[in-house]
Design a protein around this motif. Structure first.
Motif, PDB file in Angstrom:
ATOM      1  N   THR A 162     -16.481  22.998  36.422  1.00 14.02           N
ATOM      2  CA  THR A 162     -15.784  23.799  35.410  1.00 14.02           C
ATOM      3  C   THR A 162     -14.277  23.696  35.629  1.00 14.02           C
ATOM      4  OG1 THR A 162     -17.638  25.328  35.430  1.00 14.02           O
ATOM      5  CG2 THR A 162     -15.599  26.116  34.419  1.00 14.02           C
ATOM      6  N   GLY A 163     -13.559  23.477  34.532  1.00 10.70           N
ATOM      7  CA  GLY A 163     -12.104  23.389  34.624  1.00 10.70           C
ATOM      8  C   GLY A 163     -11.588  21.980  34.851  1.00 10.70           C
ATOM      9  N   SER A 164     -12.466  21.033  35.070  1.00 12.92           N
ATOM     10  CA  SER A 164     -12.017  19.653  35.266  1.00 12.92           C
ATOM     11  C   SER A 164     -11.399  19.131  33.974  1.00 12.92           C
ATOM     12  CB  SER A 164     -13.196  18.767  35.663  1.00 12.92           C
ATOM     13  OG  SER A 164     -12.853  17.413  35.478  1.00 12.92           O
ATOM     14  N   PRO A 165     -10.303  18.391  34.060  1.00 10.59           N
ATOM     15  CA  PRO A 165      -9.718  17.826  32.841  1.00 10.59           C
ATOM     16  C   PRO A 165     -10.557  16.698  32.261  1.00 10.59           C
ATOM     17  CG  PRO A 165      -8.527  17.054  34.777  1.00 10.59           C
ATOM     18  CD  PRO A 165      -9.520  18.072  35.264  1.00 10.59           C
ATOM     19  N   ASN A 166     -11.507  16.179  33.022  1.00 17.03           N
ATOM     20  CA  ASN A 166     -12.292  15.024  32.549  1.00 17.03           C
ATOM     21  C   ASN A 166     -13.520  15.417  31.739  1.00 17.03           C
ATOM     22  OD1 ASN A 166     -10.566  13.283  33.978  1.00 17.03           O
ATOM     23  ND2 ASN A 166     -11.712  13.686  35.860  1.00 17.03           N
ATOM     24  N   GLY A 167     -14.053  16.599  32.015  1.00 17.34           N
ATOM     25  CA  GLY A 167     -15.256  16.992  31.312  1.00 17.34           C
ATOM     26  C   GLY A 167     -15.981  18.094  32.057  1.00 17.34           C
ATOM     27  N   LEU A 168     -17.271  18.223  31.724  1.00 16.33           N
ATOM     28  CA  LEU A 168     -18.051  19.295  32.341  1.00 16.33           C
ATOM     29  C   LEU A 168     -19.454  18.783  32.639  1.00 16.33           C
ATOM     30  CD1 LEU A 168     -18.301  22.303  33.161  1.00 16.33           C
ATOM     31  CD2 LEU A 168     -18.968  22.791  30.793  1.00 16.33           C
ATOM     32  N   ASP A 169     -19.951  19.163  33.800  1.00 20.37           N
ATOM     33  CA  ASP A 169     -21.329  18.885  34.219  1.00 20.37           C
ATOM     34  C   ASP A 169     -22.280  19.101  33.032  1.00 20.37           C
ATOM     35  OD1 ASP A 169     -24.012  19.561  35.197  1.00 20.37           O
ATOM     36  OD2 ASP A 169     -23.111  19.420  37.188  1.00 20.37           O
ATOM     37  N   ASP A 170     -23.147  18.114  32.775  1.00 12.64           N
ATOM     38  CA  ASP A 170     -24.030  18.197  31.606  1.00 12.64           C
ATOM     39  C   ASP A 170     -24.990  19.383  31.672  1.00 12.64           C
ATOM     40  OD1 ASP A 170     -24.954  16.732  33.768  1.00 12.64           O
ATOM     41  OD2 ASP A 170     -26.336  15.519  32.592  1.00 12.64           O
ATOM     42  N   LEU A 171     -25.425  19.756  32.887  1.00 10.91           N
ATOM     43  CA  LEU A 171     -26.327  20.909  32.999  1.00 10.91           C
ATOM     44  C   LEU A 171     -25.597  22.199  32.608  1.00 10.91           C
ATOM     45  CD1 LEU A 171     -28.043  20.009  36.407  1.00 10.91           C
ATOM     46  CD2 LEU A 171     -28.800  19.426  34.094  1.00 10.91           C
ATOM     47  N   LEU A 172     -24.365  22.314  33.098  1.00 15.51           N
ATOM     48  CA  LEU A 172     -23.572  23.513  32.762  1.00 15.51           C
ATOM     49  C   LEU A 172     -23.261  23.549  31.266  1.00 15.51           C
ATOM     50  CD1 LEU A 172     -21.017  23.482  35.751  1.00 15.51           C
ATOM     51  CD2 LEU A 172     -23.171  24.763  35.545  1.00 15.51           C
ATOM     52  N   TYR A 173     -22.976  22.385  30.718  1.00 17.83           N
ATOM     53  CA  TYR A 173     -22.618  22.322  29.293  1.00 17.83           C
ATOM     54  C   TYR A 173     -23.812  22.724  28.427  1.00 17.83           C
ATOM     55  CZ  TYR A 173     -20.171  20.553  25.137  1.00 17.83           C
ATOM     56  OH  TYR A 173     -19.539  20.433  23.911  1.00 17.83           O
ATOM     57  N   LEU A 174     -25.008  22.212  28.788  1.00 17.97           N
ATOM     58  CA  LEU A 174     -26.190  22.540  27.973  1.00 17.97           C
ATOM     59  C   LEU A 174     -26.482  24.041  28.050  1.00 17.97           C
ATOM     60  CD1 LEU A 174     -28.409  21.457  26.135  1.00 17.97           C
ATOM     61  CD2 LEU A 174     -29.837  21.144  28.158  1.00 17.97           C
ATOM     62  N   GLU A 175     -26.345  24.599  29.223  1.00 14.53           N
ATOM     63  CA  GLU A 175     -26.527  26.056  29.355  1.00 14.53           C
ATOM     64  C   GLU A 175     -25.545  26.796  28.458  1.00 14.53           C
ATOM     65  OE1 GLU A 175     -27.960  26.716  33.921  1.00 14.53           O
ATOM     66  OE2 GLU A 175     -27.584  28.349  32.540  1.00 14.53           O
ATOM     67  N   ALA A 176     -24.309  26.317  28.467  1.00 18.81           N
ATOM     68  CA  ALA A 176     -23.280  26.963  27.650  1.00 18.81           C
ATOM     69  C   ALA A 176     -23.594  26.840  26.162  1.00 18.81           C
ATOM     70  CB  ALA A 176     -21.912  26.355  27.965  1.00 18.81           C
ATOM     71  N   LEU A 177     -24.180  25.707  25.780  1.00 18.59           N
ATOM     72  CA  LEU A 177     -24.565  25.534  24.366  1.00 18.59           C
ATOM     73  C   LEU A 177     -25.602  26.581  23.968  1.00 18.59           C
ATOM     74  CD1 LEU A 177     -25.018  21.695  23.648  1.00 18.59           C
ATOM     75  CD2 LEU A 177     -23.097  23.172  23.081  1.00 18.59           C
ATOM     76  N   TYR A 178     -26.623  26.728  24.794  1.00 16.93           N
ATOM     77  CA  TYR A 178     -27.660  27.721  24.475  1.00 16.93           C
ATOM     78  C   TYR A 178     -27.082  29.130  24.490  1.00 16.93           C
ATOM     79  CZ  TYR A 178     -31.683  24.612  24.216  1.00 16.93           C
ATOM     80  OH  TYR A 178     -32.583  23.667  23.815  1.00 16.93           O
ATOM     81  N   ALA A 179     -26.228  29.387  25.471  1.00 22.25           N
ATOM     82  CA  ALA A 179     -25.630  30.727  25.557  1.00 22.25           C
ATOM     83  C   ALA A 179     -24.774  31.027  24.333  1.00 22.25           C
ATOM     84  CB  ALA A 179     -24.782  30.816  26.829  1.00 22.25           C
ATOM     85  N   ALA A 180     -24.218  29.970  23.736  1.00 21.31           N
ATOM     86  CA  ALA A 180     -23.378  30.164  22.546  1.00 21.31           C
ATOM     87  C   ALA A 180     -24.200  30.178  21.265  1.00 21.31           C
ATOM     88  CB  ALA A 180     -22.329  29.051  22.476  1.00 21.31           C
ATOM     89  N   GLY A 181     -25.535  30.113  21.400  1.00 21.62           N
ATOM     90  CA  GLY A 181     -26.384  30.246  20.215  1.00 21.62           C
ATOM     91  C   GLY A 181     -26.624  28.961  19.468  1.00 21.62           C
ATOM     92  N   ALA A 182     -26.708  27.835  20.180  1.00 13.49           N
ATOM     93  CA  ALA A 182     -26.866  26.545  19.498  1.00 13.49           C
ATOM     94  C   ALA A 182     -28.284  26.313  18.976  1.00 13.49           C
ATOM     95  CB  ALA A 182     -26.486  25.407  20.455  1.00 13.49           C
TER      96      ALA A 182
END
Lengths: 268, 385
Positions: free
Chosen positions: B219-239
């Protein structure tokens, strides 16, 4: 006016022939002198930092390997030899293969000596020297086997590493000549074992694997011939013409005087 | 007798030259054409076999046709192909479908299904370049509706031919998100903008949420975000309500396909960790399309394996996925062929060369797909002295 005597005519002819011979010799010398790629500027001018920075990927034995802070391998020896002949200290900059060209382009290094296949599609940005090593496929067989090249494989057997370029080329040749038996193995060494042990008639492997194997089995009387070319060269920036002339001239000299072969023999 | 005028002297030669030129020109081969064949079907025992193609930048139509013929002959039922928005709608509301049409008609002709990946923003839809630097992957929020309109138009035009549509690519990488910090919530807004218009345009459409790049970026990397963390965030955001299936990218790198998945490791079975997150958010029933996968055998790339390993791992990956992943719909190998060699490690991901020579891995996948090699060995035992 009196006609010149026979002796005078002979003397004139002799002088003319002599002059012509000297002229030809002079022209040849001039051409030869001009053809030598020597820097028209000093090494100090070529390398304002006072050192030749060599980009290298030290993860490809036996061309370059890193042990702690030490680098060794064929490319390292070649870089040092070039530095010696240019009378300039060398500094090796170890990096990943993918970063080599970018580091040269961004002037972090002066040359790349890193088992780089000569790639003329990059000639807009880079110049390559004469090749110093051919890493293409080779056909290896017993010294007494009457096989000169791929075209002689019909009716025989050839081993190779499964999935490799050797496999690809063998499949292509199967469509061109009389059928031969293909013997895929997991590694190039197994493919070469099969030939050494008399199971296959020949092996089709890359030159690096093949030559390393032959070095490790000096008792085996084998011979090899090139099937295709993958030529390694030294790369410099396209606009570094003087540096290219200097390095290319040294490679040419090393090819001619046998010192390059000595370096290669040290590692293969 | 009057001497010949120079023109009269040379005229016969000129005429002969013109005749020769005409003859030679007539003998020149015509550019290859690509007429449609009688409709073909794919013969396969493993319909999950799929391959990602790179056809959109191909100049010659016959090369598109030949590529797709080789896909069919390999026994793959499906391709994934990129359809850049910027190519089809260079000016707002003005469409040029030619390059898309020729892929669609040849894929249909070969009996192949197409999963279409959307992306590449036309200049008119990007942020004002005078205000800030943008890239072709930069889609500002206020252009989401324009993007949705384009995807809906695409979905309507190719209904029945290309019903599976991937929205964007690897949005967890800064590069793919227009060199901005990645933002899962923003991506959910993009999905939401697209979902309803596309289904209205083509009720059969299947919206695939974008595949995430396998990466361990924190988290916070300028290059991107761990795919597992990103997918969790997608679901948490109601995707969840805004996609019908999930696309995944799962590469093996240097590990065999059976290697245990771990959150701190990148390997083939990382897909299981992604699916576990789907289950965690009560979404396990959605099908998964692995739209990129594979191994690389470049001798100089640190994430590569030996050529024999690449073939064996790829075939075993198909076997593993079929046996262990009932939630998986398609497993697509990256990539069939590039239009030209890249002269770098990416070349060693391909199955056929730019001049259409099939490589050994092509034949191995073909043997698997068509059921010719069940249980067969790929290579001989090491020779014994």
């Amino acid at each position: 006016m009196a006609r010149p005597t026979r002796a005078v005519r002979w003397a004139a002819l002799w002088m003319g022939v002599t002059a012509a011979v000297w002229l030809v010799v002079g022209l040849l010398l001039a051409v030869r002198w001009g053809s030598i790629e020597r820097p028209s500027v000093s090494s100090r001018t070529l390398f304002p930092n006072g050192v030749m920075r060599i980009g290298i990927d030290a993860s490809f034995p036996p061309f370059a390997v890193a042990t702690g802070d030490d680098l060794y391998g064929l490319d390292v020896d070649l870089g040092k030899a070039i530095g010696l002949r240019l009378q300039i200290p060398t500094q090796f900059v170890n990096m990943g293969y993918d970063g080599l060209y970018d580091s040269l382009l961004s002037e972090q290094v002066d040359v790349l000596i890193s088992a780089l296949p000569i790639d003329y599609s990059r000639s807009r940005d880079f110049r390559f020297t004469l090749p110093y090593f051919n890493a293409g496929l080779v056909l290896i067989r017993d010294a007494d086997q009457p096989i000169e090249g791929m075209e002689d494989l019909g009716g025989r057997s050839v081993s190779f590493e499964f999935g490799s370029d050797g496999d690809l080329v063998a499949r292509a040749w199967l469509r061109r000549i009389r059928a031969f038996e293909t013997r895929p193995y997991e590694t190039p060494d197994y493919a070469l074992d099969a030939v050494r042990l008399g199971i296959s008639d020949a092996a089709l492997v890359d030159a690096v694997s093949g030559r390393l194997y032959l070095r490790a089995h000096r008792e085996w009387e084998a011979r090899y011939s090139s099937v295709n070319d993958v030529l390694y060269g030294v790369a410099v920036r396209a606009d570094d013409r003087e540096l290219w002339r200097a390095v290319n001239g040294i490679i040419r000299t090393m090819l001619e005087d046998g010192s390059l072969e000595s370096i290669i023999a040290r590692w293969f | 007798m009057r001497p010949f005028h120079p023109i009269q002297r040379f005229l016969p030669h000129v005429v002969r030259l013109l005749v020769c030129w005409g003859c030679l020109t007539a003998l020149m081969p015509a550019p290859p054409r690509a007429p449609l064949e009688s409709p073909r079907t794919v013969h396969t025992q493993n319909p999950e076999v799929c391959v990602h193609t790179r056809l959109i930048d191909e100049v010659y139509e016959w090369k598109i046709q030949r590529s797709l013929q080789m896909v069919r002959e390999m026994g793959a039922t499906t391709i994934v192909e990129f359809f850049p928005w910027a190519y089809a709608e260079p000016q707002e509301g003005e469409y040029d479908w030619e390059s898309f049409d020729r892929i669609a008609r040849h894929a249909k002709n070969q009996g192949l299904q197409v999963i279409a990946r959307m992306g590449l923003v036309p200049a008119w839809a990007r942020a004002d370049g005078s205000e800030r630097a943008t890239t072709l992957n930069y889609l500002p929020d206020d252009s989401f509706d324009a993007f949705a309109t384009f995807v809906a138009t695409f979905a309507a035009r190719y209904a029945g031919v290309m019903d599976h549509i991937i929205i964007w690519n690897e949005p967890n990488l800064s590069f793919e998100w227009g060199y901005r910090p990645v933002d899962p919530q923003d991506y959910v807004r993009m999905l939401k903008a697209v979902y309803q218009p596309v289904h209205a345009a083509n009720p059969q459409a299947v919206i695939l949420a974008a595949p995430l790049a396998p990466t361990l970026e924190p988290t916070g990397s300028p290059n991107g975000l761990d795919d597992l963390l990103y997918l969790e965030a997608l679901y948490a955001a109601g995707a969840a309500p805004y996609f019908d299936a999930l696309a995944m990218h799962t590469y093996g790198f240097t590990e065999p396909p059976e290697a245990e998945p771990e959150s701190t490791a990148l390997n083939f079975r990382r897909a299981e960790l992604l699916h576990a997150i789907m289950a965690e958010y009560d979404d396990p029933q959605k099908p998964v399309f692995i739209t990129e996968s594979g191994w690389n055998d470049h001798p100089r790339w640190t994430k590569a394996v030996r050529p024999s390993e690449r073939v064996a791992y790829t075939v075993r990956a198909f076997e593993w996925a079929k046996a262990e992943w009932p939630w998986m719909d398609r497993l697509c190998v990256w990539a069939l062929r590039y239009p030209a060699n890249t002269r770098g490690y990416p070349d060693n991901f391909t199955l056929i060369t730019p001049d259409f020579q099939a490589t050994p891995i092509y034949y191995a996948i073909q043997a698997y797909a068509r059921g010719w090699s069940q249980g067969g060995r790929l290579w001989l035992d090491p020779p014994a002295p």
